[in-house]
Structures are given as C-alpha cells and as structure tokens.
Design a protein around this motif. Sequence first.
Motif, PDB file in Angstrom:
ATOM      1  N   UNK A 116       0.839  -1.193   0.000  1.00 59.40           N
ATOM      2  CA  UNK A 116       0.000   0.000   0.000  1.00 59.40           C
ATOM      3  C   UNK A 116       0.882   1.254   0.000  1.00 59.40           C
ATOM      4  N   UNK A 117       0.808   2.082  -1.046  1.00 59.69           N
ATOM      5  CA  UNK A 117       1.685   3.266  -1.110  1.00 59.69           C
ATOM      6  C   UNK A 117       1.352   4.324  -0.072  1.00 59.69           C
ATOM      7  N   UNK A 118       0.229   4.197   0.626  1.00 62.82           N
ATOM      8  CA  UNK A 118      -0.157   5.212   1.611  1.00 62.82           C
ATOM      9  C   UNK A 118       0.856   5.317   2.745  1.00 62.82           C
ATOM     10  N   UNK A 119       1.525   4.184   3.063  1.00 62.09           N
ATOM     11  CA  UNK A 119       2.526   4.211   4.132  1.00 62.09           C
ATOM     12  C   UNK A 119       3.710   5.098   3.757  1.00 62.09           C
ATOM     13  N   UNK A 120       4.162   4.982   2.507  1.00 62.79           N
ATOM     14  CA  UNK A 120       5.291   5.795   2.069  1.00 62.79           C
ATOM     15  C   UNK A 120       4.901   7.265   1.984  1.00 62.79           C
ATOM     16  N   UNK A 121       3.699   7.542   1.479  1.00 59.11           N
ATOM     17  CA  UNK A 121       3.263   8.935   1.393  1.00 59.11           C
ATOM     18  C   UNK A 121       3.150   9.555   2.786  1.00 59.11           C
ATOM     19  N   UNK A 122       2.674   8.737   3.743  1.00 59.22           N
ATOM     20  CA  UNK A 122       2.556   9.251   5.111  1.00 59.22           C
ATOM     21  C   UNK A 122       3.927   9.572   5.687  1.00 59.22           C
ATOM     22  N   UNK A 123       4.933   8.712   5.426  1.00 62.64           N
ATOM     23  CA  UNK A 123       6.282   8.954   5.940  1.00 62.64           C
ATOM     24  C   UNK A 123       6.875  10.221   5.337  1.00 62.64           C
ATOM     25  N   UNK A 124       6.660  10.412   4.025  1.00 60.86           N
ATOM     26  CA  UNK A 124       7.209  11.605   3.385  1.00 60.86           C
ATOM     27  C   UNK A 124       6.504  12.869   3.876  1.00 60.86           C
ATOM     28  N   UNK A 125       5.182  12.750   4.142  1.00 60.50           N
ATOM     29  CA  UNK A 125       4.447  13.918   4.629  1.00 60.50           C
ATOM     30  C   UNK A 125       4.919  14.339   6.013  1.00 60.50           C
ATOM     31  N   UNK A 126       5.542  13.399   6.732  1.00 64.30           N
ATOM     32  CA  UNK A 126       6.067  13.707   8.069  1.00 64.30           C
ATOM     33  C   UNK A 126       7.527  14.145   8.023  1.00 64.30           C
ATOM     34  N   UNK A 127       8.062  14.315   6.809  1.00 65.58           N
ATOM     35  CA  UNK A 127       9.405  14.871   6.669  1.00 65.58           C
ATOM     36  C   UNK A 127      10.493  13.851   6.393  1.00 65.58           C
ATOM     37  N   UNK A 128      10.168  12.570   6.270  1.00 64.63           N
ATOM     38  CA  UNK A 128      11.186  11.549   6.007  1.00 64.63           C
ATOM     39  C   UNK A 128      11.658  11.633   4.560  1.00 64.63           C
ATOM     40  N   UNK A 129      12.954  11.497   4.350  1.00 60.15           N
ATOM     41  CA  UNK A 129      13.490  11.481   3.004  1.00 60.15           C
ATOM     42  C   UNK A 129      13.277  10.126   2.338  1.00 60.15           C
ATOM     43  N   UNK A 130      13.714  10.030   1.084  1.00 53.46           N
ATOM     44  CA  UNK A 130      13.513   8.782   0.328  1.00 53.46           C
ATOM     45  C   UNK A 130      14.245   7.620   0.970  1.00 53.46           C
ATOM     46  N   UNK A 131      15.493   7.848   1.383  1.00 51.03           N
ATOM     47  CA  UNK A 131      16.278   6.774   1.984  1.00 51.03           C
ATOM     48  C   UNK A 131      15.690   6.345   3.316  1.00 51.03           C
ATOM     49  N   UNK A 132      15.276   7.299   4.132  1.00 52.30           N
ATOM     50  CA  UNK A 132      14.681   6.976   5.431  1.00 52.30           C
ATOM     51  C   UNK A 132      13.355   6.254   5.249  1.00 52.30           C
ATOM     52  N   UNK A 133      12.585   6.660   4.259  1.00 53.69           N
ATOM     53  CA  UNK A 133      11.311   5.993   3.981  1.00 53.69           C
ATOM     54  C   UNK A 133      11.538   4.546   3.565  1.00 53.69           C
ATOM     55  N   UNK A 134      12.544   4.346   2.728  1.00 51.16           N
ATOM     56  CA  UNK A 134      12.834   2.979   2.289  1.00 51.16           C
ATOM     57  C   UNK A 134      13.299   2.129   3.467  1.00 51.16           C
ATOM     58  N   UNK A 135      14.173   2.686   4.310  1.00 54.06           N
ATOM     59  CA  UNK A 135      14.742   1.917   5.422  1.00 54.06           C
ATOM     60  C   UNK A 135      13.711   1.587   6.486  1.00 54.06           C
ATOM     61  N   UNK A 136      12.812   2.522   6.774  1.00 54.52           N
ATOM     62  CA  UNK A 136      11.874   2.336   7.890  1.00 54.52           C
ATOM     63  C   UNK A 136      10.508   1.804   7.464  1.00 54.52           C
ATOM     64  N   UNK A 137      10.132   1.972   6.206  1.00 54.64           N
ATOM     65  CA  UNK A 137       8.796   1.558   5.749  1.00 54.64           C
ATOM     66  C   UNK A 137       8.875   0.414   4.744  1.00 54.64           C
ATOM     67  N   UNK A 138       9.546   0.656   3.619  1.00 52.11           N
ATOM     68  CA  UNK A 138       9.535  -0.318   2.524  1.00 52.11           C
ATOM     69  C   UNK A 138      10.303  -1.576   2.895  1.00 52.11           C
ATOM     70  N   UNK A 139      11.526  -1.423   3.387  1.00 53.80           N
ATOM     71  CA  UNK A 139      12.361  -2.591   3.684  1.00 53.80           C
ATOM     72  C   UNK A 139      11.709  -3.558   4.671  1.00 53.80           C
ATOM     73  N   UNK A 140      11.145  -3.100   5.812  1.00 49.87           N
ATOM     74  CA  UNK A 140      10.496  -4.054   6.719  1.00 49.87           C
ATOM     75  C   UNK A 140       9.298  -4.761   6.093  1.00 49.87           C
ATOM     76  N   UNK A 141       8.551  -4.049   5.217  1.00 46.29           N
ATOM     77  CA  UNK A 141       7.380  -4.668   4.600  1.00 46.29           C
ATOM     78  C   UNK A 141       7.770  -5.685   3.520  1.00 46.29           C
TER      79      UNK A 141
END
Length: 589
Positions: free
Chosen positions: A487-512
């Motif tokens: 679900x892309x909503x998780x990544x959009x939510x992370x970016x809306x909270x100020x996370x960069x692309x690398x941080x989003x990948x490390x904390x959201x995409x990679x665990x999923x």
Amino acid sequence: MENQVSSFATGSQPASSLNSQPGRPTAWAWLLLPGSVFLVMLFVVPLAGLLLLSFGMPNWTLQNFLRVFESSTNIALMRNTLEISVSVTLLALIFGYPIAYALTTSGRMLRTFLLLAVVLPYFTSVLARTFAWILILGRNGVVNTILLDLGLVSQPVSLLYNRLGVIIGMTYIVIPMMILPMFTVMSRIDQRLPRAARANGASPLAAFLTIFLPLSLPGIIAGILLVFITCLGFYITPALMGGLSDVMITMEISSQVVDQLNWSYASALAMVLLITVLAVLWFGSRFFPIEQLLGFSDEKLGSRNGPRRQVGTKWLMRIGSAATAVDRWLPSMGGWGIPILACFLAVLLLLPVVIVAYLSFSASSYFVFPVPSYSLHNYEGYFSDPQWIRASFTSIRVGLMAAAVATVLGGMLAFGLSRGSIRGRGAMVALVLSPIIMPTVVVAVATYFLLVRFGLQGTEFGLALGHAVHAVPYVVVIVIANLRDLDPIYERAARSLGAGSLATFRTIVAPLVMPALIVASFFAFLASFDDVIYVLFLGIGKTVTLPMRMWEGIRQDINPTIAAVATLQMMFAGTVIVVGALLGRRKNT
C-alpha cells in the motif's frame, strides 16, 4: 502465497509496473543494471557461445547440423521427443483443468486442500517425484503388488522402462505447471457472468462452454505452452523411467557431452532443441499474446490480439447452443461432480509423496509393499554414511551461495522493474524470465563453456553461479508480487512527516518487503538444493551434491536409504511452503 505461486506460473507482472510510460531512467531503474549484467554474462553470452561452437568455431562448418538431420537415429529421437511431449501435454490438460476449475469455484477448505496438493509436488524435487513413481510402477512396486494380491494378473505387468512409464512420470511432474496458469486466469473471471447466463435459462454446461471456458482460454494456452516447452527439455524422468526406444533429444545431448566428449555435435543438438522451443513460442504467439507470458501487459498488446481470441472462441459459442441436450449425461458444472473429480485427482498428486514417506520407514533391506515392519534404520543409514553427509553439506553450501546471489540481484531487479521507468521494459522482463523457460540442459551445456574460460568448472562456486541464474526469476516474481500488494499510503505518510527517500525505504519499505525476500531466498535455495542437471554438466564428477548422490544411487542400485533422503527433501519443501504462507499471512495482518 497463492499470488506468488500463481504469478510465477504465468510469468505475469503487476500492471502498474509494466504499463508506466517509458522515458528517462529513474533512480530505481539503475537497480536493473547489476542483475541484467549478471544474466547477460551468465545466460545470454553462454548461449551465443554455444551457437558459435555448434558451427565448429574457429573452423566454420555446417557439418554438425547436417549430421543431426541426416542421421535416422536423430530423426527418431526428435520424433520420440515430440510424441512424448504432445502426449504428456494433452494428459496434463485433461487432468489439470478440473482441478483448476474446482480451485476457482470451490469453498475455502476444498480450495486449501487442492492448492496444497498442487503446490507441494510442484516445489518437491523432480528427482524425488520420479523416484516415487519408480517405486510405484516397478516390477515389485505398489501397483503390481496390489494387482497380484487381487488376482487381477498372474505375473507383474511391465509399467516401467517403457513409453507408458515415461508418460505417467512426466505427466505427474508437469501437471502443476498446467494447473497454476489456468487457476491464475480463472480466478480473475467474474463468477457473476456464468450465474447470469444460468439465470437467463442456460444449462450449467451451456453457461460453462459459452462463458467460463472462453474466458479461461488464455490460461489454457499459457499452460500448454509452459508444459510443452518443459517436456521438450525433460531429462531426469525419461532417463530413469524410459527404455531404449524412449530416448529423447536431451538424453542424446548428455551422452555426447558426458560419455563421448563431442562438444561441437552436442552444441548443434542443443541449438536444434533451442530453436524448436523458440519456434513453439513464436507459433503460440500467433494464437495467444506470448509476450504476456513473458511479462508484457495486456494494454500494450491491445487490439492486436483481440481478433485472435474471438476467432479461437467462436466454435465454443456454437457448441454451447447444443449443450443442454447432453448436460444430463455429464458431471454438473455447478454440483458436486467436478469437486469430487478434482479431489480424486488431488489425492493422486499427493499419493506418490505419501507412499515414499511410508516406504522410508520400512524395516526391510529392500523395497516391499506393504512394509513388513517399521524402523528408522533408513534414516540412520543416511545420517551415518559419510558420503551422504558430505553430499548434503555440499548442497547446502552451493545452495546458500546461489540463494545469496539470486536474492540480492533478483531483489534489485524486482525493485527496478516495479518502480523504475525505462525503455524496453518488456525485453528486460523477458530476459529475467527466460532462464526458467529455456531447456535446462541447453543452458547448463552453454554455461559450462563459460566456466571453463575462468577455470570454474567442477567448483562449488561455479555451480552456485549456474544455480543463481535459474533462481533469479523465482526471486523477481515473488518480490514483485509483494511490491504489487504494498500500500503506497505508508510511504506517502512517511514523506508527509518529513522523512526522506532513503529513510522511507529503510523504515517503511524494507520491513514490509523483508518477508518476501526471506521467502524468495528460501525458494532460491530450494531450486539450487534440488538440482541435478546443472550438477551433471557443471560439476563434471568433481562436485557431488545430495541430488547427484541420489541420481547415482537410483541409476546403479536402488537402496531404501534413498526413500529416506527423498522424504527429507519433501519435508524441507513442505517447510518452505509453510514458512512462506506464514510470512505472507503475517504481512497481511
């Protein structure tokens, strides 16, 4: 788990990844580079080298090809290959369609049982499944024992080492490859359409023939293509279960390489087999968008294939009008006839696995059915034999190396294909999936010549590289299936909270995605652990893996210990399937 298996069977990819407009490569697209270079160097280049060798490089000549087509023996081999392949494909379709239909239309419990009956044999070693049928069809096997005990025959019937045994064994092995593509297509059919036809007065059979069957034709054709191409390159089962009159072209290639060391002639035979496979793919594209089987999207093909499908289904519409008259004589498409038939066929799929496990606990020093008493001495024989243990550890080392390479490169390819934007995406998908479509014998022979140049023939690392090429498609399809459901909503939510692309990948995409990578690595390891063909050509007698040890034991002297080894292999495959299902369920919760 169903999505992963189904996607692999059809070679399908997420529409979102394949329909994106090509343009300037994105950052994700650069992840395609390492895996594509690896496949080009270890798959495309070896096949090109094999082609050059078949022409007698550096002394260019057509003599090898002339010898192939001038020899009456080779003509007989080609005829045997085509006859067996056609027979097995037709039987797989006849027996596989009811199971696929029941998988689509039945309740949850029956569907779970049927899926288990299909998936467990599919991911069980081909060698173990072939060995099961040797025990069942042998002179003192299960079938002959039952026939003699019932008084139906006075002496054992010859069911092994002939054409009948080859067809039975091959049909059993390829039938999951027929079922899974059909199930994938059938599961997308709107079940309200047949119900609407019946509500308007159509009989169950008429509704099936005019609505459901035409819509399932893409899955039928995809299954036929996959099974027929696989049969053309079959080696293990005909080599172990066939007689002198059932030799196929793959067996002749092996003989030329292993026994006669005639590499140029073997290369010519391999190229003839490869050209035959490509011709089948081209012919199939005349009736079915074969590009979709290799990963292209429906939208890209569009209207070009629409008229073909309409022409192919017109006769079904005509038959449907006369179906009411014969409906009473056939199993009801909406009743219990098809589920009962599917359950019976599913039991037959599981029966060889059960019989091998049952015989592995026999106390007898030779195979006898039923077992006189139970014992663990076959398993003790395995764990106490240094040769078996040494071969097992060799398989584990090679499998771990192959799984590591395939998981890293396949994972990068999956992200690149799913999220990257490049031109020629369809060609890239075709490159990724080709190693599991091309005949394994051809790829193994071609890979050998590349490894010779670097002195890696007969080494565990060289064998692992060959296995990794074959395992990369498994990883790509499993990971892409996971990314499709992400679900892309998780990544959009992370970016809306100020996370960069690398941080989003490390904390959201990679665990999923991690559960999918773990499952993919398991299946990559399983693909390597169960292989015989690559070991036969790349190991050249120096690297002896567990399947190779089994292969030698079955060909020389069938020892009951092999039943224990085969059972352990099947238990491992079952464990991988269960782990994959649990990880998939965890991801969805």
